[in-house]
Design a protein around this motif. Structure first.
Motif, PDB file in Angstrom:
ATOM      1  N   GLU A 199       1.998 -29.545   5.786  1.00 35.18           N
ATOM      2  CA  GLU A 199       2.378 -29.475   4.378  1.00 35.18           C
ATOM      3  C   GLU A 199       2.577 -28.006   4.031  1.00 35.18           C
ATOM      4  O   GLU A 199       1.768 -27.159   4.423  1.00 35.18           O
ATOM      5  CB  GLU A 199       1.329 -30.109   3.469  1.00 35.18           C
ATOM      6  N   ASP A 218      12.275 -32.971   0.754  1.00 35.91           N
ATOM      7  CA  ASP A 218      11.197 -33.191   1.730  1.00 35.91           C
ATOM      8  C   ASP A 218       9.849 -33.187   1.007  1.00 35.91           C
ATOM      9  O   ASP A 218       9.449 -32.180   0.424  1.00 35.91           O
ATOM     10  CB  ASP A 218      11.233 -32.087   2.797  1.00 35.91           C
ATOM     11  N   LYS A 219       9.146 -34.307   1.043  1.00 38.72           N
ATOM     12  CA  LYS A 219       7.882 -34.437   0.318  1.00 38.72           C
ATOM     13  C   LYS A 219       6.759 -33.599   0.916  1.00 38.72           C
ATOM     14  O   LYS A 219       5.701 -33.447   0.300  1.00 38.72           O
ATOM     15  CB  LYS A 219       7.469 -35.912   0.268  1.00 38.72           C
ATOM     16  N   HIS A 222       5.842 -28.432  -1.114  1.00 42.56           N
ATOM     17  CA  HIS A 222       5.404 -28.352  -2.503  1.00 42.56           C
ATOM     18  C   HIS A 222       5.972 -27.054  -3.070  1.00 42.56           C
ATOM     19  O   HIS A 222       5.483 -25.957  -2.759  1.00 42.56           O
ATOM     20  CB  HIS A 222       3.879 -28.373  -2.581  1.00 42.56           C
TER      21      HIS A 222
END
Length: 266
Positions: A199, A218-219, A222
């Motif tokens: 992430e 794209d998850k 962030h």
């Protein structure tokens, strides 16, 4: 003795001064006043318990050729015994701008002049200005964060528990402090294909939001550029597994914590 520290620079410039402030307060037992910018300086020095008083300077309110006189007048107005002027201490001594004639020196010549630790150099400048405080063992920067700031970052990170978290600083205050976007895209493409638990938190100012566009679908990314301020971005470096950044205030700020960090040469 009351010391006035003057540092009107950007985030990283102000962070570099914090070990000196700590040393003057905790080891030398001086009273420490700081004259700094009302923008970047406030974010860095706010809450620092080693500072007895912060005095905010309004940008461009004093002509450059009158700054020395102005610093002396502030010293006298606040009854300080000594002023340590650290403005342009790094910019003019070590981080040479292309307009500086020394910028075109040979690599060995530049290594001799510039291959020095910024934090150590700050102490040397203070000694040159009559402080006579020597060199401390601990030279990491300092920032103090509130309980509310920690609560905020815990909420931001709660959905990434168990993931390998990367904090990526997209850019600094000048164009050479930006890693080439195509290299960054290739790097993350490779990384995300190889590892499934990645992430990435991208940070920077509002302009850096342009650099986040390739990752908006794209998850695992962030996008926090222009959303988190510098204090929040620096605090995030405590919550992630690695910090990756060009030479920016974020990279210096991550030095407040033991998180592994990778500095990118641009």
């Amino acid at each position: 003795m009351r010391i006035l520290i003057v540092r009107l620079g950007a985030f990283g410039d102000c962070l570099i001064v914090t070990p000196l402030i700590r040393h003057l307060k905790e080891i030398q037992k001086f009273e420490v006043y700081v004259l700094t910018s009302e923008g970047q300086g406030k974010q860095i020095f706010e809450g620092n318990t080693c500072i007895d008083k912060i005095i905010y300077h309004v940008k461009d309110s004093i002509p450059n050729d009158k700054l020395s006189e102005y610093f002396e007048s502030v010293k006298d107005a606040y009854e300080c015994d000594k002023v340590i002027d650290l403005c342009e201490s790094i910019e003019c001594r070590l981080a040479l701008h292309p307009i500086d004639p020394r910028y075109k020196f040979t690599k060995p010549e530049l290594m001799e002049i510039c291959n020095k630790n910024y934090y150590e150099e700050t102490f040397k400048i203070a000694n040159e200005q009559g402080c006579n405080i020597g060199m401390p063992n601990r030279r990491n920067p300092d920032m103090l964060f509130s309980e509310e700031e920690y609560d905020f970052m815990n909420r931001e990170m709660k959905h990434s528990i168990g993931k390998f978290k990367i904090l990526w600083g997209l850019s600094g205050s000048s164009r050479q402090k930006t890693y080439p976007t195509d290299h960054m895209i290739k790097f993350f493409d490779l990384l995300c294909r190889k590892y499934s638990d990645i992430e990435v938190f991208t940070v920077g100012d509002e302009i850096c939001q342009l650099l986040e566009i390739p990752f908006e679908e794209d998850k695992r990314f962030h996008r926090r550029a222009g959303v988190w301020n510098m204090r929040q971005s620096i605090l995030a470096s405590k919550f992630v597994d690695v910090v990756i950044s060009p030479d920016t205030g974020l990279l210096h700020g991550s030095g407040c914590f033991s998180t592994p960090k990778i500095g990118l040469l641009t």
